[in-house]
Design a protein around this motif. Structure first.
Motif, PDB file in Angstrom:
ATOM      1  N   ALA A  10       0.841  -1.207   0.000  1.00 26.66           N
ATOM      2  CA  ALA A  10       0.000   0.000   0.000  1.00 26.66           C
ATOM      3  C   ALA A  10       0.870   1.247   0.000  1.00 26.66           C
ATOM      4  O   ALA A  10       1.766   1.386   0.830  1.00 26.66           O
ATOM      5  N   PHE A  11       0.598   2.131  -0.946  1.00 27.89           N
ATOM      6  CA  PHE A  11       1.235   3.447  -0.992  1.00 27.89           C
ATOM      7  C   PHE A  11       0.253   4.424  -0.346  1.00 27.89           C
ATOM      8  O   PHE A  11      -0.643   4.951  -1.008  1.00 27.89           O
ATOM      9  N   GLU A  30      -3.801   3.668  -9.862  1.00 25.51           N
ATOM     10  CA  GLU A  30      -4.814   3.194  -8.917  1.00 25.51           C
ATOM     11  C   GLU A  30      -4.268   3.145  -7.495  1.00 25.51           C
ATOM     12  O   GLU A  30      -4.902   3.630  -6.552  1.00 25.51           O
ATOM     13  N   LEU A  31      -3.099   2.562  -7.320  1.00 21.60           N
ATOM     14  CA  LEU A  31      -2.526   2.441  -5.975  1.00 21.60           C
ATOM     15  C   LEU A  31      -2.160   3.802  -5.402  1.00 21.60           C
ATOM     16  O   LEU A  31      -2.372   4.058  -4.210  1.00 21.60           O
ATOM     17  N   LEU A  32      -1.629   4.694  -6.230  1.00 17.83           N
ATOM     18  CA  LEU A  32      -1.177   5.989  -5.731  1.00 17.83           C
ATOM     19  C   LEU A  32      -2.332   6.943  -5.452  1.00 17.83           C
ATOM     20  O   LEU A  32      -2.251   7.778  -4.548  1.00 17.83           O
ATOM     21  N   SER A  53      -4.682  -1.311  -0.427  1.00 10.65           N
ATOM     22  CA  SER A  53      -3.712  -2.396  -0.355  1.00 10.65           C
ATOM     23  C   SER A  53      -3.880  -3.338  -1.540  1.00 10.65           C
ATOM     24  O   SER A  53      -5.011  -3.640  -1.948  1.00 10.65           O
ATOM     25  N   ALA A  54      -2.778  -3.800  -2.074  1.00  9.20           N
ATOM     26  CA  ALA A  54      -2.774  -4.840  -3.101  1.00  9.20           C
ATOM     27  C   ALA A  54      -2.315  -6.140  -2.442  1.00  9.20           C
ATOM     28  O   ALA A  54      -1.319  -6.161  -1.715  1.00  9.20           O
ATOM     29  N   GLU A 105      -2.214 -10.181  -6.242  1.00  9.11           N
ATOM     30  CA  GLU A 105      -2.271  -9.045  -7.171  1.00  9.11           C
ATOM     31  C   GLU A 105      -0.867  -8.562  -7.506  1.00  9.11           C
ATOM     32  O   GLU A 105      -0.538  -8.326  -8.674  1.00  9.11           O
ATOM     33  N   GLY A 106      -0.050  -8.375  -6.474  1.00  8.78           N
ATOM     34  CA  GLY A 106       1.304  -7.894  -6.706  1.00  8.78           C
ATOM     35  C   GLY A 106       2.106  -8.805  -7.609  1.00  8.78           C
ATOM     36  O   GLY A 106       2.876  -8.345  -8.465  1.00  8.78           O
TER      37      GLY A 106
END
Length: 284
Positions: free
Chosen positions: A154-155, A184-186, A191-192, A196-197
């Motif tokens: 998670a960023f 999307e993450l930023l 959390s991915a 997913e990662g």
């Protein structure tokens, strides 16, 4: 005894070893050319502090001249990688700082990423559990990442009212997982999962939690047994070619490969091939 030449003295002054190095703000060990950094505040999910940021930055800068370190593994103690900057020891004090001092801090944290990208040794992040904020950046800045199914990437910057453009995230993350996924993450700070990662290419592979550090160390040992000077060139070119045209990259790689062909490791590899044996690389 012949006195060393001025060139020899200069080279000796630029070389260093990290055997016996004692870290103050994280765990450190060195064995068979593989350095292991352990973020070790498990009761808080291994957050970073002003001091650990600075010591990590300085250590990675020293690695550029370390002759006894061939690869680096970084992981967290317990069941988490790193929860980011410590809320009480970093975020709280930052609220009260004036702009010039805030810029000193953000430049210092960015310098950690620069030091990681410019040290010649490949860096492998072993990511279990929480990998958030600055912890996600440290994993991102590594050359390879091994994760687990329970990894949570998670960023979180947007969650604390900040932009996602922290410590090079808007430059590096899209190159790893693509522009849309990075966006999307930023933007969301969500959390991915480990799956997913891995599917997105952030993790090279997923491991069982109990085997994660061992698998990362094994990979580091394989790299350390290779032509370490050439590995440093590979890392340099992977970073440098981001801003090159294809023609510039091809010419730059031609020059880099010619330099590697002048090494003794290249000669050793040829003679080992001719003798049908395994080459023993020495990094020169």
């Amino acid at each position: 005894m012949t006195a060393p030449s001025s060139a020899e003295g200069l080279l000796a002054g630029n070389r260093t070893t990290l055997e016996g190095y004692e870290a103050r703000h994280f765990g450190w060990s060195l064995a068979d050319g593989v350095a292991t950094i352990m973020l070790n505040r498990p009761e808080r999910k291994n957050p970073l502090t002003f001091e650990s940021y600075a010591e990590l930055r300085d250590l990675f800068r020293r690695l550029a001249y370390a002759t006894d370190v061939k690869a680096v593994v970084i992981h967290g103690a317990g069941q988490n990688f790193c929860s980011g900057g410590d809320v009480h020891e970093i975020i709280g004090p930052l609220v009260n700082l004036p702009m010039p001092e805030l810029l000193l801090f953000t430049r210092m944290t960015g310098d950690l990423v620069k030091a990681m990208r410019h040290c010649p040794q490949p860096i492998i992040a072993a990511v279990d559990g929480v990998c958030a904020g600055a912890g996600a950046i440290v994993a991102m800045a590594s050359d390879m990442r091994l994760g687990t199914a329970r990894s949570k990437l998670a960023f979180l910057f947007t969650r604390v009212g900040l932009a996602g453009c922290d410590m090079g995230a808007c430059s590096i993350l899209p190159r790893i997982i693509g522009q849309g996924r990075a966006s999307e993450l930023l933007f969301t700070g969500r959390s991915a999962s480990g799956e997913e990662g891995y599917a997105w290419g952030f993790y090279n592979r997923l491991c069982e939690p109990a085997q994660l550090v061992a698998e990362a160390t094994k990979l580091a040992q394989e790299i350390a047994a290779g032509p370490t000077f050439a590995h440093g060139i590979t890392k340099k070119m992977l970073h440098q070619e981001w801003s090159m045209s294809v023609d510039e990259a091809i010419e730059s790689e031609a020059q880099a490969q010619a330099i590697c062909m002048a090494t003794r490791d290249f000669e050793r590899a040829y003679h080992a091939f001719a003798a049908k044996t395994r080459p023993v690389f020495q990094g020169d």
